[in-house]
Design a protein around this motif. Sequence first.
Motif, PDB file in Angstrom:
ATOM      1  N   ALA A   1      -3.945  -9.693  15.365  1.00 37.84           N
ATOM      2  CA  ALA A   1      -4.060  -8.815  13.890  1.00 37.84           C
ATOM      3  C   ALA A   1      -3.414  -8.440  13.130  1.00 37.84           C
ATOM      4  O   ALA A   1      -2.117  -7.915  13.863  1.00 37.84           O
ATOM      5  CB  ALA A   1      -4.510  -8.142  15.440  1.00 37.84           C
ATOM      6  N   THR A   2      -3.750  -7.472  11.366  1.00 33.83           N
ATOM      7  CA  THR A   2      -3.158  -7.232  10.966  1.00 33.83           C
ATOM      8  C   THR A   2      -3.556  -5.776  10.587  1.00 33.83           C
ATOM      9  O   THR A   2      -4.445  -6.008  10.827  1.00 33.83           O
ATOM     10  CB  THR A   2      -2.915  -8.227   9.721  1.00 33.83           C
ATOM     11  OG1 THR A   2      -4.764  -8.049   9.459  1.00 33.83           O
ATOM     12  CG2 THR A   2      -2.278  -9.299  10.445  1.00 33.83           C
ATOM     13  N   LEU A   3      -3.293  -5.045   9.477  1.00 36.98           N
ATOM     14  CA  LEU A   3      -4.444  -3.938   9.219  1.00 36.98           C
ATOM     15  C   LEU A   3      -4.737  -3.824   8.928  1.00 36.98           C
ATOM     16  O   LEU A   3      -5.780  -3.610   8.935  1.00 36.98           O
ATOM     17  CB  LEU A   3      -3.207  -3.368   8.025  1.00 36.98           C
ATOM     18  CG  LEU A   3      -1.849  -2.717   8.848  1.00 36.98           C
ATOM     19  CD1 LEU A   3      -0.321  -2.302   7.455  1.00 36.98           C
ATOM     20  CD2 LEU A   3      -1.704  -1.452   9.936  1.00 36.98           C
TER      21      LEU A   3
ATOM     22  N   LEU B   1      -2.502  -1.461  -1.735  1.00 38.79           N
ATOM     23  CA  LEU B   1      -2.117   0.119  -1.705  1.00 38.79           C
ATOM     24  C   LEU B   1      -3.537   0.855  -1.220  1.00 38.79           C
ATOM     25  O   LEU B   1      -2.889   1.681  -0.373  1.00 38.79           O
ATOM     26  CB  LEU B   1      -2.036   0.474  -3.537  1.00 38.79           C
ATOM     27  CG  LEU B   1      -1.422   1.935  -3.340  1.00 38.79           C
ATOM     28  CD1 LEU B   1      -0.443   1.818  -3.017  1.00 38.79           C
ATOM     29  CD2 LEU B   1      -1.996   1.769  -5.088  1.00 38.79           C
ATOM     30  N   ALA B   2      -4.381   0.464  -1.799  1.00 36.40           N
ATOM     31  CA  ALA B   2      -5.759   0.983  -0.550  1.00 36.40           C
ATOM     32  C   ALA B   2      -5.446   0.578   0.566  1.00 36.40           C
ATOM     33  O   ALA B   2      -5.928   1.328   1.293  1.00 36.40           O
ATOM     34  CB  ALA B   2      -6.883   0.736  -1.528  1.00 36.40           C
ATOM     35  N   LEU B   3      -4.831  -0.241   1.232  1.00 40.91           N
ATOM     36  CA  LEU B   3      -4.985  -0.991   2.742  1.00 40.91           C
ATOM     37  C   LEU B   3      -3.993  -0.015   3.343  1.00 40.91           C
ATOM     38  O   LEU B   3      -3.786   0.707   4.386  1.00 40.91           O
ATOM     39  CB  LEU B   3      -4.244  -2.135   3.223  1.00 40.91           C
ATOM     40  CG  LEU B   3      -4.181  -2.382   4.105  1.00 40.91           C
ATOM     41  CD1 LEU B   3      -5.253  -2.395   5.086  1.00 40.91           C
ATOM     42  CD2 LEU B   3      -3.583  -4.096   4.524  1.00 40.91           C
ATOM     43  N   ALA B   4      -2.865   0.087   2.518  1.00 42.30           N
ATOM     44  CA  ALA B   4      -1.405   1.125   2.880  1.00 42.30           C
ATOM     45  C   ALA B   4      -1.918   2.030   3.036  1.00 42.30           C
ATOM     46  O   ALA B   4      -1.682   2.917   4.272  1.00 42.30           O
ATOM     47  CB  ALA B   4      -0.247   1.057   1.687  1.00 42.30           C
TER      48      ALA B   4
ATOM     49  N   TRP C   1       7.658   1.313   7.346  1.00 46.06           N
ATOM     50  CA  TRP C   1       6.867   2.811   7.924  1.00 46.06           C
ATOM     51  C   TRP C   1       8.694   3.384   7.758  1.00 46.06           C
ATOM     52  O   TRP C   1      10.033   2.590   7.293  1.00 46.06           O
ATOM     53  CB  TRP C   1       6.723   1.834   9.207  1.00 46.06           C
ATOM     54  CG  TRP C   1       5.299   1.438   9.210  1.00 46.06           C
ATOM     55  CD1 TRP C   1       5.150   0.121   9.445  1.00 46.06           C
ATOM     56  CD2 TRP C   1       3.866   2.518   9.013  1.00 46.06           C
ATOM     57  NE1 TRP C   1       4.083   0.030   9.709  1.00 46.06           N
ATOM     58  CE2 TRP C   1       3.163   1.600   9.207  1.00 46.06           C
ATOM     59  CE3 TRP C   1       3.234   3.619   8.307  1.00 46.06           C
ATOM     60  CZ2 TRP C   1       1.925   1.360   8.953  1.00 46.06           C
ATOM     61  CZ3 TRP C   1       2.427   3.289   8.098  1.00 46.06           C
ATOM     62  CH2 TRP C   1       1.093   2.567   8.657  1.00 46.06           C
ATOM     63  N   ALA C   2       8.689   4.817   7.055  1.00 43.17           N
ATOM     64  CA  ALA C   2       9.948   5.480   7.045  1.00 43.17           C
ATOM     65  C   ALA C   2      10.490   5.014   8.722  1.00 43.17           C
ATOM     66  O   ALA C   2      12.264   5.263   8.676  1.00 43.17           O
ATOM     67  CB  ALA C   2       9.657   6.907   7.087  1.00 43.17           C
ATOM     68  N   PHE C   3      10.133   5.193   9.412  1.00 41.80           N
ATOM     69  CA  PHE C   3      10.525   5.472  11.068  1.00 41.80           C
ATOM     70  C   PHE C   3      11.365   4.010  10.889  1.00 41.80           C
ATOM     71  O   PHE C   3      12.608   3.939  11.834  1.00 41.80           O
ATOM     72  CB  PHE C   3      10.217   5.117  12.416  1.00 41.80           C
ATOM     73  CG  PHE C   3       8.986   4.587  12.285  1.00 41.80           C
ATOM     74  CD1 PHE C   3       9.015   3.556  13.372  1.00 41.80           C
ATOM     75  CD2 PHE C   3       7.324   4.280  11.972  1.00 41.80           C
ATOM     76  CE1 PHE C   3       8.679   2.186  13.832  1.00 41.80           C
ATOM     77  CE2 PHE C   3       7.006   3.670  12.121  1.00 41.80           C
ATOM     78  CZ  PHE C   3       7.172   2.666  13.227  1.00 41.80           C
TER      79      PHE C   3
ATOM     80  N   PRO D   1       3.073  -4.533   9.935  1.00 43.82           N
ATOM     81  CA  PRO D   1       4.059  -4.606   9.157  1.00 43.82           C
ATOM     82  C   PRO D   1       3.093  -4.494   7.901  1.00 43.82           C
ATOM     83  O   PRO D   1       1.670  -4.495   7.120  1.00 43.82           O
ATOM     84  CB  PRO D   1       4.034  -6.104   8.860  1.00 43.82           C
ATOM     85  CG  PRO D   1       4.181  -6.279   9.785  1.00 43.82           C
ATOM     86  CD  PRO D   1       3.712  -5.632  10.306  1.00 43.82           C
ATOM     87  N   LEU D   2       3.740  -3.889   6.736  1.00 40.76           N
ATOM     88  CA  LEU D   2       2.575  -3.018   5.295  1.00 40.76           C
ATOM     89  C   LEU D   2       2.532  -4.392   4.239  1.00 40.76           C
ATOM     90  O   LEU D   2       3.150  -4.762   4.149  1.00 40.76           O
ATOM     91  CB  LEU D   2       3.451  -2.449   4.742  1.00 40.76           C
ATOM     92  CG  LEU D   2       2.726  -1.044   5.829  1.00 40.76           C
ATOM     93  CD1 LEU D   2       3.654   0.603   5.437  1.00 40.76           C
ATOM     94  CD2 LEU D   2       1.217  -0.008   5.598  1.00 40.76           C
ATOM     95  N   PRO D   3       1.607  -4.593   3.107  1.00 38.00           N
ATOM     96  CA  PRO D   3       1.719  -5.534   2.870  1.00 38.00           C
ATOM     97  C   PRO D   3       2.612  -4.807   1.124  1.00 38.00           C
ATOM     98  O   PRO D   3       2.607  -3.725   0.802  1.00 38.00           O
ATOM     99  CB  PRO D   3      -0.015  -5.535   2.051  1.00 38.00           C
ATOM    100  CG  PRO D   3      -0.366  -4.098   2.493  1.00 38.00           C
ATOM    101  CD  PRO D   3       0.227  -3.628   3.393  1.00 38.00           C
ATOM    102  N   ASP D   4       2.839  -5.911   0.581  1.00 42.41           N
ATOM    103  CA  ASP D   4       3.641  -5.797  -0.861  1.00 42.41           C
ATOM    104  C   ASP D   4       2.765  -5.760  -1.526  1.00 42.41           C
ATOM    105  O   ASP D   4       1.378  -6.237  -1.451  1.00 42.41           O
ATOM    106  CB  ASP D   4       4.344  -7.403  -1.381  1.00 42.41           C
ATOM    107  CG  ASP D   4       5.357  -7.374  -0.203  1.00 42.41           C
ATOM    108  OD1 ASP D   4       5.963  -6.716   0.787  1.00 42.41           O
ATOM    109  OD2 ASP D   4       6.320  -8.282  -0.194  1.00 42.41           O
ATOM    110  N   ILE D   5       3.386  -4.898  -2.979  1.00 46.37           N
ATOM    111  CA  ILE D   5       2.410  -4.641  -3.842  1.00 46.37           C
ATOM    112  C   ILE D   5       2.643  -5.261  -5.263  1.00 46.37           C
ATOM    113  O   ILE D   5       4.021  -4.790  -5.685  1.00 46.37           O
ATOM    114  CB  ILE D   5       2.502  -2.733  -3.758  1.00 46.37           C
ATOM    115  CG1 ILE D   5       1.876  -2.178  -2.777  1.00 46.37           C
ATOM    116  CG2 ILE D   5       1.336  -2.514  -5.208  1.00 46.37           C
ATOM    117  CD1 ILE D   5       0.888  -2.327  -1.888  1.00 46.37           C
ATOM    118  N   SER D   6       2.032  -5.645  -5.724  1.00 49.05           N
ATOM    119  CA  SER D   6       2.483  -6.883  -6.497  1.00 49.05           C
ATOM    120  C   SER D   6       1.530  -6.300  -7.710  1.00 49.05           C
ATOM    121  O   SER D   6       0.562  -5.178  -7.951  1.00 49.05           O
ATOM    122  CB  SER D   6       1.183  -8.436  -6.893  1.00 49.05           C
ATOM    123  OG  SER D   6      -0.041  -8.076  -6.183  1.00 49.05           O
ATOM    124  N   LEU D   7       2.135  -5.557  -9.082  1.00 45.71           N
ATOM    125  CA  LEU D   7       2.071  -5.318 -10.338  1.00 45.71           C
ATOM    126  C   LEU D   7       2.153  -6.392 -11.708  1.00 45.71           C
ATOM    127  O   LEU D   7       3.025  -7.451 -11.362  1.00 45.71           O
ATOM    128  CB  LEU D   7       3.273  -4.640 -10.514  1.00 45.71           C
ATOM    129  CG  LEU D   7       2.852  -3.029  -9.369  1.00 45.71           C
ATOM    130  CD1 LEU D   7       3.958  -2.802  -8.270  1.00 45.71           C
ATOM    131  CD2 LEU D   7       3.088  -1.739 -10.840  1.00 45.71           C
TER     132      LEU D   7
END
Length: 519
Positions: free
Chosen positions: A411-413, A459-462, A512-514, A440-446
């Motif tokens: 499972a993912t986020l 970004l909405a998922l994060a 995640w900051a931690f 793990p959080l997704p990367d944000i592509s620009l």
Amino acid sequence: MSQSAPAARGLAPTSGGGSRLGRFAARLTGPLGSWWRGSVIPGIEHRAVIAKVDDEASLTPRYAFMILMSAGIAVLGLLLSSPAVVIGAMLISPLMGPIIGLGFGIATIDGNEIRRTAMTLAAGIVMAVLFTALVVFFSPIKDVTSEIAARTRPNLFDLMVALFSALAGAYAMIRGREGTIVGVAIATALMPPLATVGFGLATLNATVFFGALLLFVTNLMTIAIAAAVMARLYGFGPKLTSRQSGMQAGVIIVVFLALAIPLGYSLSQIAWEARAQRQAREVLAEQFPRQAKIDQLDIDFAGDPLTILATVLTPQFRSRAGALGEARLAKALGRPVKLSLDQFRVGTAAGDAEAAQLASASASAASLKERENAALVGRELALLAGVPAEAVLVDRDKRLAQVRANPLPGATLATYRALEQRLSAAEPQWTLQLIPPPLPLPDISLDGEELGDEGEANLALAIWAARRTGLALTVSGRANQSQIVLTKLSEAGISATSNDSSISSADVRLAWAFQTGAP
């Protein structure tokens, strides 16, 4: 029975010998004691009584059959919540015989008799508990009915009932008043508590198991000791020395104290709950007009804070009744209180009586349906999260259900958010929150200075994951692009910081900051 056996078991009445206890009792009772020893005790057919006690306390095929039949009737009566069926089990239960036999063995300090009756009693207990557990295990009905719940909280009054019933039962056995045993069997109710123990064993319900076991042990010990006292009073076991008599008295006192202390505490708790119910009604009634009626009041005393569910039929709505009632109840009961108050408006004229009754029924039905719906939502959310139902936090007033999910293989986020959305669509009246593990959080592509469709979705998922977990994020990437993502996160109310480590990738990486050691 031989002539020597009665003498060995102390059947011949005497005046108590020359023991200090006997002389003290003689001086204390005076003429009444002399009359008792000279007129009452000689009139007892000691050999016949002992023979009858021995017969009732024997482990025979009849005894085993009646144990099983009584246990079966009792557990079915409990599951059906039928007092009539439960009473039928009380009437045919043969457990009173070996318990009174145990009391007579204690009175005469007869080790063989104590062992024999204890084995008979133990065999009956084991058969009854295992048989009832087997019935419950295969039964489609496993709900805790009112008849079962009534036998899970013994108190001091139960001990007194057992004491008075045992005295009556022993008297009936000694004086040949066997008809009285029927009433005693109903009063002490030996088999229903054992059937409740079997229910607790089959359903792994520790509260039911130990509560019913305490009630049975209370009845058992009280009957045995009371029977021993009556046996001594009527001249059984007169050959005992002062030391043996002192030991008997000490055992009786210790056993009664060991039972009376927890049962007394239980009685005080029940009394406090009764007062709390009354105080809660009084406090809630003060919040409404005099014509209002409190239709339903349920208090969960095991909760912290106390959870009170109330339904009021009132001619006038009171918007602040819930808040005021909660504050005053907390002050009156001396404990934190959470009040859930439903108000249903009804008329006050005499012609509105029928409408009030209909409103009362509707209020009760609505409240019940509300609780059932909350329980269903909790179970569904627990199933999705892979946790037991008890791990789900359900706030019925706010219609909020929240649970922290266990890691699911693969499972993912995005998986957890999809599960939450699917259940939310099925329960639109509820706010459902599935807290995911910190995956793990997704990367944000620009695309230059703009977020593309994929970047917006990631970004909405994060943001969703950060809101659910309450954890801070770190942002890594090129300075100008990282700042764009930081601004978006800040606007969404997410705590995020920039990671000093630069990367050459065009994407902005979130963590995640931690995990990065950020403050």
